[in-house]
Design a protein around this motif. Structure first.
Motif, PDB file in Angstrom:
ATOM      1  N   THR A 315      -0.861   2.796  -2.089  1.00 38.74           N
ATOM      2  CA  THR A 315      -0.279   3.583  -0.987  1.00 38.74           C
ATOM      3  C   THR A 315      -0.082   5.028  -1.446  1.00 38.74           C
ATOM      4  OG1 THR A 315       0.939   1.612  -0.384  1.00 38.74           O
ATOM      5  CG2 THR A 315       1.640   3.636   0.671  1.00 38.74           C
ATOM      6  N   ASN A 316       0.381   5.135  -2.682  1.00 38.09           N
ATOM      7  CA  ASN A 316       0.617   6.443  -3.274  1.00 38.09           C
ATOM      8  C   ASN A 316      -0.669   7.254  -3.382  1.00 38.09           C
ATOM      9  OD1 ASN A 316       2.640   7.943  -4.206  1.00 38.09           O
ATOM     10  ND2 ASN A 316       2.402   7.368  -6.343  1.00 38.09           N
ATOM     11  N   ARG A 318      -3.205   7.004  -1.522  1.00 40.91           N
ATOM     12  CA  ARG A 318      -3.597   7.461  -0.189  1.00 40.91           C
ATOM     13  C   ARG A 318      -2.862   8.747   0.165  1.00 40.91           C
ATOM     14  NH1 ARG A 318      -2.844   2.529   3.092  1.00 40.91           N
ATOM     15  NH2 ARG A 318      -0.953   3.506   3.788  1.00 40.91           N
ATOM     16  N   ALA A 319      -1.543   8.771  -0.145  1.00 35.85           N
ATOM     17  CA  ALA A 319      -0.742   9.958   0.171  1.00 35.85           C
ATOM     18  C   ALA A 319      -1.208  11.159  -0.644  1.00 35.85           C
ATOM     19  CB  ALA A 319       0.730   9.662  -0.106  1.00 35.85           C
ATOM     20  N   LYS A 322      -4.330  12.681   0.626  1.00 34.30           N
ATOM     21  CA  LYS A 322      -4.092  13.468   1.832  1.00 34.30           C
ATOM     22  C   LYS A 322      -3.631  14.889   1.437  1.00 34.30           C
ATOM     23  CE  LYS A 322      -1.736  12.731   6.190  1.00 34.30           C
ATOM     24  NZ  LYS A 322      -0.789  11.931   6.942  1.00 34.30           N
ATOM     25  N   GLU A 332       4.151   8.985   4.550  1.00 34.88           N
ATOM     26  CA  GLU A 332       3.632   8.325   3.334  1.00 34.88           C
ATOM     27  C   GLU A 332       4.527   8.633   2.131  1.00 34.88           C
ATOM     28  OE1 GLU A 332       1.845  10.362   5.156  1.00 34.88           O
ATOM     29  OE2 GLU A 332      -0.067   9.449   5.714  1.00 34.88           O
ATOM     30  N   ALA A 336       6.216   5.999  -0.229  1.00 34.48           N
ATOM     31  CA  ALA A 336       5.985   6.004  -1.678  1.00 34.48           C
ATOM     32  C   ALA A 336       7.318   6.002  -2.426  1.00 34.48           C
ATOM     33  CB  ALA A 336       5.165   7.230  -2.081  1.00 34.48           C
ATOM     34  N   VAL A 399       6.906   5.619  11.543  1.00 33.13           N
ATOM     35  CA  VAL A 399       5.763   4.714  11.362  1.00 33.13           C
ATOM     36  C   VAL A 399       5.835   3.575  12.373  1.00 33.13           C
ATOM     37  CG1 VAL A 399       4.531   3.220   9.748  1.00 33.13           C
ATOM     38  CG2 VAL A 399       5.666   5.279   8.899  1.00 33.13           C
TER      39      VAL A 399
END
Ligand SMILES: Cc1cc2nc3c(=O)[nH]c(=O)nc-3n(C[C@H](O)[C@H](O)[C@H](O)COP(=O)(O)OP(=O)(O)OC[C@H]3O[C@@H](n4cnc5c(N)ncnc54)[C@H](O)[C@@H]3O)c2cc1C
Length: 420
Positions: A315-316, A318-319, A322, A332, A336, A399
């Motif tokens: 997930t991290n 992905r952030a 970005k 995000e 995180a 979210v």
């Protein structure tokens, strides 16, 4: 002054390796973890006595200055203020290469470079950018973040430290709290109330304050981990020139949001809070050592810890992708931050379950009482940079689309609100 021409990545790699070879020592190849061997320290906060801390700060500054003078101190920053203006890939390469060397602890600069400098770049006058940015990146100056107050933490806009205009200057009066590193900082980013007749998010203004100015008093706070890495800071008639204002008068909320967004990005990017727990080797070996590896419940809990760290890692990633693609980090960062603290909390409970009383009494046994500082440090991370509950509110609203927290009063003047 850093060079402004752009080398290709291979040339840059050579440049970095030459610098690191001359200024740091390559790390020895990491040995496989063996229970009972080597350092058993597992803490989340670096907490040393003041004398050791000052010596570490001096070493960190020397390294930072050499790095900056070699043109590697602010790789992505604008050349106008001393940066190198190279794309993110160069910054990532530097970090990757530096990871292979033992360098002095750089945590002293985390708040200054991770939060305050980006805010100065975004909101300060040219005079202030010229005065501070290069010095912050060179490590000549260290900065702290003066936001929280006894009555304003999660509800930051409830802050009461006043800044009153007096000609070309502002006069600051009030108290901040939990200010990490204030005791070794040279400047601070402070948010003050400048108009109590406006609604609480509207009458705030940001400033850069000299931490050595008359009227600034820093008092250390002792934490339950035993260290004292944060402080109370009192302002009594502290004068700040108007040139040191961040953004427009009464627009300090926007300034604060710039800093907070960068704060969550910095904490989230840490991934494991420096604990190195993500690969669970240390926990697995602990379970084996205490012959609990056949116990199905212990195995199940250990796997939950592992899975939590793995999910958080992706997930991290992905952030971070970005951000690197030039987009603003959104919820995000809150996810995180929340998953980091939940994983650390689950790990702490797991360790306490396996070690039992060994974690509470120092018997001298390797790898047992050493966890006490970790266990006592986790609640601090669940609060710093936005509490777990506040992160859950953000995730719930932004979210999951749940109804908004009813807390914000956008119309009543601050003066008429009930304050903490
Ligand atoms: C290690 C550490 C370092 C820090 N460093 C700094 C620093 O350098 N500079 C700085 O300015 N500050 C710093 N802080 C302060 C930090 O930002 C605040 O502690 C944090 O924002 C929470 O504020 P508070 O302590 O006033 O708690 P409060 O806001 O009073 O919260 C108390 C409890 O109420 C809950 N709560 C509050 N509002 C809500 C809501 N709307 N919904 C649900 N639950 C809610 C919280 O989750 C918490 O459990 C640091 C804190 C720590 C622990």
């Amino acid at each position: 002054m850093p060079a402004t021409t752009q080398p290709d990545l291979d040339q840059f790699r050579d440049e970095v390796v030459t610098f690191l070879d001359a200024n740091a020592t390559p790390k020895e190849a990491e040995k496989a973890f063996e229970w009972g061997e080597g350092e058993d320290e597992v803490s989340l906060f670096e907490e040393v006595d003041r004398q050791t801390e000052l010596a570490q700060l001096a070493e960190a500054k020397t390294f930072r200055a050499a790095r900056y003078d070699a043109g590697l101190g602010w790789i992505g920053g604008p050349s106008q203020y001393g940066g190198r203006e190279l794309p993110n890939a160069y910054d990532r390469l530097y970090t990757q290469l530096e990871g292979r060397y033992a360098v002095p602890a750089q945590g002293f600069f985390g708040i200054g470079l991770g939060m305050v400098a980006p805010t100065i770049l975004a909101h300060a006058t040219d005079e202030v950018r010229d005065a501070y940015l290069a010095k912050l990146y060179r490590g000549d100056l260290v900065a702290c973040q003066l936001f929280s107050e006894p009555g304003a933490g999660s509800d930051l806009a409830g802050l009461q430290t006043r800044a009153d205009r007096d000609g070309d200057e502002w006069i600051l009066n009030g108290q901040k709290v939990w200010t990490s590193g204030a005791h070794y900082s040279d400047i601070g980013e402070v948010i003050c109330r400048t108009d109590p007749d406006q609604p609480k998010h509207k009458g705030l203004t940001g400033f850069v304050v000299d931490m050595h100015a008359p009227g600034v008093e820093v008092r250390p706070l002792r934490q339950m981990t035993g260290g004292a890495s944060f402080n109370e800071v009192f302002f009594t008639d502290v004068r700040v020139h108007d040139s040191h204002r961040l953004g427009d008068v009464n627009q300090g909320w926007t300034v604060a949001l710039t800093t907070l967004m960068n704060e969550r990005a910095s904490i989230g990017a840490g991934g494991g809070g420096g604990s190195g727990l993500g690969n669970v080797t240390r926990l697995t070996e602990m379970v084996r050592h205490y012959r609990m590896d056949d116990d199905p419940l212990t195995r199940q809990e250990l796997m939950k810890v592992y899975i939590g760290f793995q999910v958080a890692k992706f997930t991290n990633q992905r952030a971070m992708d970005k951000i690197k693609a030039g987009q603003l980090p959104g919820p995000e960062m809150s996810i995180a931050k929340l998953s980091l603290t939940q994983n650390l909390w689950r790990s702490a409970n797991f360790v306490a379950g396996v070690l039992g009383p060994r974690v509470a009494a120092d018997s001298g046994e390797w790898g047992t009482f050493a966890w006490a500082r970790f266990l006592c440090g986790v609640p601090g991370l669940r609060v710093a940079g936005g509490t777990d509950e506040v992160m859950k509110n953000i995730v719930g609203e932004r979210v999951l689309g749940l109804p908004k927290d009813p807390g914000i009063d956008a119309t009543t003047p601050f003066r008429e609100l009930r304050v903490n």
